[in-house]
Scaffold this active site. Structure first.
Site, mmCIF file in Angstrom:
data_model
loop_
_atom_site.group_PDB
_atom_site.id
_atom_site.type_symbol
_atom_site.label_atom_id
_atom_site.label_comp_id
_atom_site.label_asym_id
_atom_site.label_seq_id
_atom_site.Cartn_x
_atom_site.Cartn_y
_atom_site.Cartn_z
ATOM 1 N NE ARG A 69 72.486 64.338 75.404
ATOM 2 C CZ ARG A 69 71.987 63.195 74.915
ATOM 3 N NH1 ARG A 69 70.785 62.794 75.243
ATOM 4 N NH2 ARG A 69 72.712 62.451 74.112
ATOM 5 C CD GLN A 128 64.872 64.475 82.629
ATOM 6 O OE1 GLN A 128 64.721 64.141 83.801
ATOM 7 N NE2 GLN A 128 64.224 63.886 81.652
ATOM 8 C CG ASP A 138 68.458 59.484 75.341
ATOM 9 O OD1 ASP A 138 69.456 60.207 75.224
ATOM 10 O OD2 ASP A 138 67.781 59.098 74.363
ATOM 11 C CG MET A 139 66.938 61.542 83.083
ATOM 12 S SD MET A 139 67.514 60.050 83.958
ATOM 13 C CE MET A 139 69.098 60.592 84.603
ATOM 14 C CB THR A 141 69.478 74.344 75.444
ATOM 15 O OG1 THR A 141 68.337 75.196 75.364
ATOM 16 C CG2 THR A 141 70.734 75.200 75.438
ATOM 17 C CE LYS A 173 65.167 75.849 78.107
ATOM 18 N NZ LYS A 173 64.295 76.899 77.548
ATOM 19 N N GLY A 174 64.451 69.050 79.837
ATOM 20 C CA GLY A 174 63.589 67.936 80.248
ATOM 21 C C GLY A 174 62.327 67.926 79.411
#
Ligand SMILES: Cc1cc2nc3c(=O)[nH]c(=O)nc-3n(C[C@H](O)[C@H](O)[C@H](O)COP(=O)(O)OP(=O)(O)OC[C@H]3O[C@@H](n4cnc5c(N)ncnc54)[C@H](O)[C@@H]3O)c2cc1C
Length: 310
Positions: free
Chosen positions: A186, A165, A136-137, A228, A189-190
């Site tokens: 992946r 993102q 994950d970010m 999204t 949008k963030g």
């Protein structure tokens, strides 16, 4: 925008978290977004979703940790989860998503090395179970560190996925770097409230950035994961896949558990690969608040639940 910033601020409040996590909310807004508190909840929900033709990525919800033993506990929870998913014959359709801050990245001095070591253990358990891991970010200050860890992990586990993102101005360039053969990216949008110096603040600008990033990913040789719920972006992804003659299954859509479930199933019926992100665990507060920041209408629902639980 103000509600979003206030809620994202609340996601970092320990006092609020302690109050809200103790409330008996399990049958209300929480259970819409979170599989449950236990590993068995995650396995059950993953089984239900794969039974409907969806793929899954499971996230063990855990706080950022400044405690080495807690980071080890999180890594062990993932190893145990992967064994349970394998035993239930749910891999390879079910993979896991991992947040490096929960694996010790913020520990003083050698935090990144500790997080890397914990992530490596999880990747090994995933490989043993016949599945994969996606990192994950988090906030923009951690992007370089996450991409460094990704590079290290991919030397031994080439199918480890990354998240980028579109909200961040740097992301189009990062997409170019990662749109290589074997690379799983992946694009989302963030979820974090980022400063204007590094991020687009306007929704339209974020969406236009998302489209530019998708163009790079679909034109490249990697495996795009289009995360999204935005109907326009899903439609544009479909057109880009057609333009680049990508077969279904050479990319995938991803959505969160509980969000646009009918659209998830519609895409599956259209032959698309769709992965649902399923979070579980007792520490669901920050995750829930990030979701509410995207949908403040649900906040009223949550507050009513709090009031009626007293
Ligand atoms: C699989 C997956 C993994 C993710 N991983 C990360 C990550 O690692 N790091 C990160 O920063 N972010 C991550 N995100 C979150 C992401 O960055 C966004 O915050 C989130 O997806 C909302 O953006 P959106 O693209 O759906 O667009 P939005 O513009 O927020 O929403 C588009 C439409 O989706 C619907 N919708 C959106 N949210 C809700 C909701 N809560 N309830 C009901 N309907 C809703 C509405 O119809 C809305 O109009 C992830 C998202 C997904 C789907």
């Amino acid at each position: 925008m103000m509600v979003r910033s206030a809620l994202l601020g609340a996601s970092r409040s320990d006092r609020l978290r302690h109050t809200v996590e103790r409330l008996p909310l399990t049958r209300t807004v929480v259970s819409r977004y979170v599989a449950g508190a236990e590993q068995s909840d995650a396995v059950r929900v993953a089984g239900e979703l794969t039974g409907e033709g969806l793929a899954v990525t499971v996230d063990h919800l855990a706080e950022d940790t400044h405690d080495r033993s807690q980071a080890t506990t999180v890594a062990q929870a993932y190893v145990s989860l992967l064994e349970a998913l394998h035993k239930a014959e749910l891999t390879p359709d079910v993979e896991v998503s991992v947040r490096l801050s929960a694996l010790g990245r913020s520990l003083p001095a050698d935090g990144e090395a500790i997080a890397l070591e914990n992530a490596r253990q999880i990747c090994q358990a995933a490989a043993d179970a016949g599945t994969t891991v996606t990192l994950d970010m988090e906030e923009h200050t951690t992007v370089d560190s996450t991409l460094d860890v990704l590079r290290e992990l991919r030397q031994d586990f080439p199918d480890v996925g990354a998240v980028l993102q579109a909200r961040l101005k740097r992301t189009e360039a990062d997409c170019r770097d990662l749109a290589q053969s074997g690379s799983r990216v992946r694009l989302c949008k963030g979820a974090y409230d980022e400063p204007e110096s590094v991020a687009f603040r306007d929704r339209g600008e974020v969406d236009r950035s998302y489209v530019r990033c998708m163009k790079v990913l679909f034109a490249g040789d990697g495996y795009p994961m289009i995360a999204t719920h935005d109907p326009r972006l899903v439609e544009i992804a479909g057109s880009l896949a057609a333009r680049h003659r990508r077969e279904q299954g050479s990319y995938e859509y991803q959505m969160l558990y509980g969000i646009r479930p009918r659209e998830q199933r519609r895409l599956v019926r259209a032959g698309e690969r769709v992965r649902v992100y399923v979070p579980y665990g007792p520490q669901w507060y920050a995750y829930l608040v990030r979701r509410l920041a995207e949908r403040p209408a649900d906040l009223a629902f949550l507050l009513r639940s709090v009031a009626s639980s007293k």
